[in-house]
Design a protein around this motif. Structure first.
Motif: not given
Lengths: 237, 237
Positions: A19, A22, A25-26, A47-51, A146-147, B136-137, B140-143, B146-147, B150
Motif C-alpha cells: 500500500a 502504491r 507511485a501516486n 496492494r501495490a497495484k501500479h506501484g 500506509s495512511h 496526485t501524480s 498514476y493518479p488513482t489513490l 482509504s488513502h 484519509t
C-alpha cells in the motif's frame, strides 16, 4: 523540492508495504528502502497495484544507517508524541510545517517510518534529525502505516504542485455578464430600490464561484434570452 | 468546522471499508454511510482496529440520495479529472481549498467516495454540489479508497477554528432554487439536449459559491419572476 526517500523500518505486514508503494507511485516518489522487512509476496503486489515498479526497485538493508545513507536530512515519524518538553527526542514538528521548511532544498531527505506495532526504537529515533508528526485524534492517534506515509507524501507533493485551472472569464466578460443580470432585473421590473444591492450580491456570488469562460457564456446566454423574450412580450403585449 | 459525513458508494472490498473506519477514528469523524456495500466481516474489523465503533454505527442505505439526506453540501470525489473546461461536472476543486472554503460552517457536509474500480457514476456525480480532488501524480493518479478518504479527513482535521459564516441555504431550499433555474431554461425554450448539462453546471457554480439563505431566495425570486412573465406572455401572446 527535495528528493524524498521512504524508509520503512521492520514492517511486519506485506500488505502495508504494498500500500505504501502504491501511494509512492501516486505521488511520484520512487525510492523505497526497507530495513529488515517481512517477506514480500502476492499480498504486497496486490496492494501495490501500479506501484509494483516501486516494490521491484525497493532496496532491502539490515540497518537504518544503511537506509539513510546519502540523505542530508533524516526525519523520523511516530504516532507517539509527547506534550512535555523533557523528552526532546519525541518533540514533534507538524508534517506540514516540516515540508514548508524543507521545500527550498533539492537534496535527498529520508522519511523514516517505524514498525506497525511499536514504531521506531529509541536508538533509531535518536538518529533522526527531526521528528515529524501528523496531527490526529487524541482519542486514537495511531495511523495505519500506509495512511501515515500517504499523508506525508501528499504534503510533499502538494507543496510542489499547482494544478492548472480552467480559464476563468476575464474582467470584461464578467462585467458584460453582470450587465445581463441587471438587464434581467430590469425586464422583470425588479424593485428599483433593491437593484443595486442585488446586483452587488450577484457579483459577490460569482466572485466566490469564479466561473470559467464557458460557464459565464452559458449563464449570460440564458439571462440574455430571458430578458429579450420578456421585453419583446412587453412591446407587443 | 462543518460536521463531516463520509459516504462510501458501492465499496467492493471490506478491508477498505475497515481502513476508512480506522482513519475516521484517527480524525474524530464518526458518521459513516454505506450505499449498497459489500458484506462487512472479519477483514473489515481487523483493518478498522480501534475504529470498530465507527463500523458498528455505520448506516447502510440503498441510494446516494438517502446517504446525503440532511447534508447542506455534497462533495463528490474522483481520481478522474478533466483539464478542459467543457466537462464542468469533473472540474475539480483541490481538497485543501475546499476545506478552507467550508471551514466556517457548522452544518453537515457529505463527502462521497465512489467504487474502487469505476468511482462514481455520472448521475451520482451530477448530484454533487462540488467535485473535490486530491492532487496526485499524472502518471498514476488513482489513490486507494482509504488513502483518499484519509487525505480528505486529514485536511478537515488540520483546518482550525474559523469565524462562523452566514447560514447557508439547506439542501431542500437549494434543490428548490435549482428547479427555478430549470424552469427558466424551460421558459426560454433552452435546447432540450443541453438542459441537463447546463443544470449541473449551474449546480456546480452554486456549489462553489455556497450562497446564503438570503442569496438563494433573492436569485430564486428573480428566476421565478422571469419564468412567470415569459410563460404568461406565451399564453396570451
Amino acid at each position: 523540492m527535495p528528493e524524498v526517500r521512504i524508509v520503512l523500518v521492520g514492517p511486519k505486514f506485506e500488505g502495508n508495504v504494498g500500500a505504501v508503494a502504491r501511494a509512492m507511485a501516486n505521488f511520484d516518489i520512487d525510492e523505497l528502502y526497507l530495513v529488515e522487512p517481512c517477506e514480500l509476496g502476492d499480498d504486497a503486489y496486490r496492494r501495490a497495484k501500479h506501484g509494483s515498479d516501486v516494490l521491484d526497485k525497493a532496496v532491502t538493508v539490515h540497518t537504518m544507517d544503511e537506509a539513510v545513507e546519502g540523505c542530508f536530512l533524516v526525519a523520523g515519524t511516530s504516532g507517539i508524541i509527547t506534550h512535555g518538553d523533557r523528552n526532546y527526542t519525541r518533540l514533534p514538528i507538524k508534517i506540514r510545517e516540516f515540508v514548508q521548511q524543507v521545500s527550498g532544498y533539492e537534496e535527498r531527505i529520508a522519511i523514516v517510518f517505524g514498525r506497525e506495532d511499536v514504531g521506531l526504537y529509541q536508538d533509531e529515533l535518536n538518529k533522526c534529525d527531526v521528528f515529524i508528526h501528523v496531527p490526529t485524534s487524541e482519542k486514537y492517534p495511531t495511523l495505519n502505516l500506509s495512511h501515515a506515509a500517504t499523508l506525508v507524501m501528499y504534503e510533499f507533493f502538494q507543496s510542489g504542485n499547482i494544478t492548472r485551472r480552467a480559464e476563468p472569464a476575464d474582467r470584461k466578460e464578467k462585467e458584460y455578464m453582470l450587465s445581463f443580470f441587471d438587464d434581467l432585473m430590469d425586464a422583470i421590473d425588479y424593485p428599483e430600490h433593491r437593484r443595486s444591492d442585488t446586483s452587488v450580491m450577484f457579483r459577490r456570488m460569482m466572485g466566490r464561484s469564479i466561473p470559467t469562460k464557458y460557464e459565464y457564456n452559458t449563464i449570460m446566454g440564458i439571462f440574455g434570452d430571458a430578458s429579450k423574450i420578456i421585453k419583446k412580450g412587453k412591446k407587443w403585449g
